[in-house]
Scaffold this motif. Structure first.
Motif, PDB file in Angstrom:
ATOM      1  N   VAL A 106       0.977  -1.001  -0.154  1.00 19.69           N
ATOM      2  CA  VAL A 106       0.155  -0.053   0.214  1.00 19.69           C
ATOM      3  C   VAL A 106       0.841   1.119  -0.103  1.00 19.69           C
ATOM      4  O   VAL A 106       0.424   2.122  -0.719  1.00 19.69           O
ATOM      5  CB  VAL A 106      -1.004  -0.135   1.221  1.00 19.69           C
ATOM      6  N   GLU A 107       2.042   1.261   0.619  1.00 24.17           N
ATOM      7  CA  GLU A 107       2.823   2.256   0.798  1.00 24.17           C
ATOM      8  C   GLU A 107       4.367   1.708   0.716  1.00 24.17           C
ATOM      9  O   GLU A 107       5.003   1.862   1.435  1.00 24.17           O
ATOM     10  CB  GLU A 107       2.894   3.197   1.847  1.00 24.17           C
ATOM     11  N   PRO A 108       4.764   1.414  -0.548  1.00 23.00           N
ATOM     12  CA  PRO A 108       6.001   0.756  -0.941  1.00 23.00           C
ATOM     13  C   PRO A 108       7.052   1.532  -0.533  1.00 23.00           C
ATOM     14  O   PRO A 108       8.276   0.913  -0.241  1.00 23.00           O
ATOM     15  CB  PRO A 108       5.959   0.549  -2.273  1.00 23.00           C
ATOM     16  N   GLU A 109       7.296   2.876  -0.274  1.00 18.73           N
ATOM     17  CA  GLU A 109       8.392   3.560  -0.029  1.00 18.73           C
ATOM     18  C   GLU A 109       8.570   3.817   1.573  1.00 18.73           C
ATOM     19  O   GLU A 109       9.569   4.062   2.107  1.00 18.73           O
ATOM     20  CB  GLU A 109       8.477   4.811  -0.760  1.00 18.73           C
ATOM     21  N   ARG A 110       7.593   3.392   2.252  1.00 21.96           N
ATOM     22  CA  ARG A 110       7.597   3.634   3.668  1.00 21.96           C
ATOM     23  C   ARG A 110       8.053   2.508   4.628  1.00 21.96           C
ATOM     24  O   ARG A 110       7.912   1.475   4.047  1.00 21.96           O
ATOM     25  CB  ARG A 110       5.923   3.905   4.088  1.00 21.96           C
ATOM     26  N   LEU A 111       8.808   2.834   5.690  1.00 25.19           N
ATOM     27  CA  LEU A 111       9.361   1.937   6.375  1.00 25.19           C
ATOM     28  C   LEU A 111       8.467   1.426   7.422  1.00 25.19           C
ATOM     29  O   LEU A 111       7.675   2.368   8.371  1.00 25.19           O
ATOM     30  CB  LEU A 111      10.463   2.176   7.161  1.00 25.19           C
ATOM     31  N   PHE A 112       7.822   0.291   7.711  1.00 25.98           N
ATOM     32  CA  PHE A 112       6.925  -0.187   8.528  1.00 25.98           C
ATOM     33  C   PHE A 112       7.953  -1.140   9.891  1.00 25.98           C
ATOM     34  O   PHE A 112       8.583  -1.636   9.415  1.00 25.98           O
ATOM     35  CB  PHE A 112       5.958  -1.148   8.117  1.00 25.98           C
ATOM     36  N   PHE A 148      10.624  -2.490   7.697  1.00 28.02           N
ATOM     37  CA  PHE A 148      10.805  -2.985   6.379  1.00 28.02           C
ATOM     38  C   PHE A 148       9.876  -2.385   5.421  1.00 28.02           C
ATOM     39  O   PHE A 148       9.078  -1.755   5.686  1.00 28.02           O
ATOM     40  CB  PHE A 148      10.256  -4.594   6.711  1.00 28.02           C
ATOM     41  N   ARG A 149      10.115  -2.697   4.205  1.00 29.54           N
ATOM     42  CA  ARG A 149       9.371  -2.091   3.064  1.00 29.54           C
ATOM     43  C   ARG A 149       9.456  -3.226   2.153  1.00 29.54           C
ATOM     44  O   ARG A 149      10.055  -4.210   2.018  1.00 29.54           O
ATOM     45  CB  ARG A 149       9.815  -0.919   2.532  1.00 29.54           C
ATOM     46  N   LEU A 150       8.422  -3.020   0.908  1.00 27.92           N
ATOM     47  CA  LEU A 150       8.594  -4.008  -0.049  1.00 27.92           C
ATOM     48  C   LEU A 150       9.811  -4.356  -0.725  1.00 27.92           C
ATOM     49  O   LEU A 150      10.659  -3.342  -1.007  1.00 27.92           O
ATOM     50  CB  LEU A 150       7.405  -3.591  -1.337  1.00 27.92           C
ATOM     51  N   GLY A 151      10.262  -5.227  -1.038  1.00 29.45           N
ATOM     52  CA  GLY A 151      11.682  -5.497  -1.621  1.00 29.45           C
ATOM     53  C   GLY A 151      11.443  -5.542  -3.251  1.00 29.45           C
ATOM     54  O   GLY A 151      12.583  -5.534  -3.797  1.00 29.45           O
ATOM     55  N   ARG A 152      10.391  -5.814  -3.673  1.00 27.02           N
ATOM     56  CA  ARG A 152      10.103  -5.796  -5.235  1.00 27.02           C
ATOM     57  C   ARG A 152       9.232  -5.245  -5.375  1.00 27.02           C
ATOM     58  O   ARG A 152       7.774  -4.985  -4.711  1.00 27.02           O
ATOM     59  CB  ARG A 152      10.033  -7.337  -5.678  1.00 27.02           C
ATOM     60  N   PRO A 153       8.701  -4.608  -6.720  1.00 29.82           N
ATOM     61  CA  PRO A 153       7.282  -4.073  -7.053  1.00 29.82           C
ATOM     62  C   PRO A 153       6.186  -4.937  -6.697  1.00 29.82           C
ATOM     63  O   PRO A 153       6.357  -6.245  -7.213  1.00 29.82           O
ATOM     64  CB  PRO A 153       7.533  -3.560  -8.584  1.00 29.82           C
TER      65      PRO A 153
END
Length: 137
Positions: free
Chosen positions: A19-25, A64-69
């Motif tokens: 949902v927010e690929p650039e954000r660190l959760f 963590f954030r998304l590692g791939r699109p």
């Protein structure tokens, strides 16, 4: 087929990241939002990170954030990664092993299930997903 809690949590964590690929959760944020243990969330994030589905950042302000699109991650890939046993029945311990017509049908059904999940990406699942209020801040 019923998916394990481990797979459920993996899909939820990936949805947040998509949902927010650039954000660190943070693990703490996700664990609290879904009422799961931080230890379990940490194990899931570690597995997803090792598989390249998540990028993990160490340190005080890490997360963590998304590692791939999201469009390159299929739901079938996630399920195969997180499910320990993809067999819908325990045919190995059955009296009818090798002489049962059900085994081939169950294998075909499992193939159809995974084929359907392979046809959909994390981006498809994230479309229309909104983060719970505690994770917006």
């Amino acid at each position: 087929m019923r998916l394990t809690a481990h797979t459920d949590y993996a899909l939820r964590i990936l949805l947040h990241a998509a949902v927010e690929p650039e954000r660190l959760f943070s693990i703490a944020q996700v664990a609290e939002a879904h009422a799961i243990s931080r230890n379990h969330a940490m194990k899931v994030v570690n597995l997803l990170g090792n598989a390249g589905l998540l990028e993990t950042v160490r340190g005080r302000n890490g997360g963590f954030r998304l590692g791939r699109p999201a469009g390159t991650i299929t739901l079938g890939e996630v399920v195969r990664l997180t499910e320990p046993n993809m067999s819908p029945a325990d045919c190995g311990n059955c009296l009818l092993q090798g002489a049962c017509g059900l085994t081939a049908l169950l294998r075909k059904a499992m193939g159809a299930f995974l084929s359907e999940l392979d046809a959909h990406t994390l981006a498809d699942a994230a479309n229309g997903t909104r983060l719970p209020f505690p994770l917006l801040a």
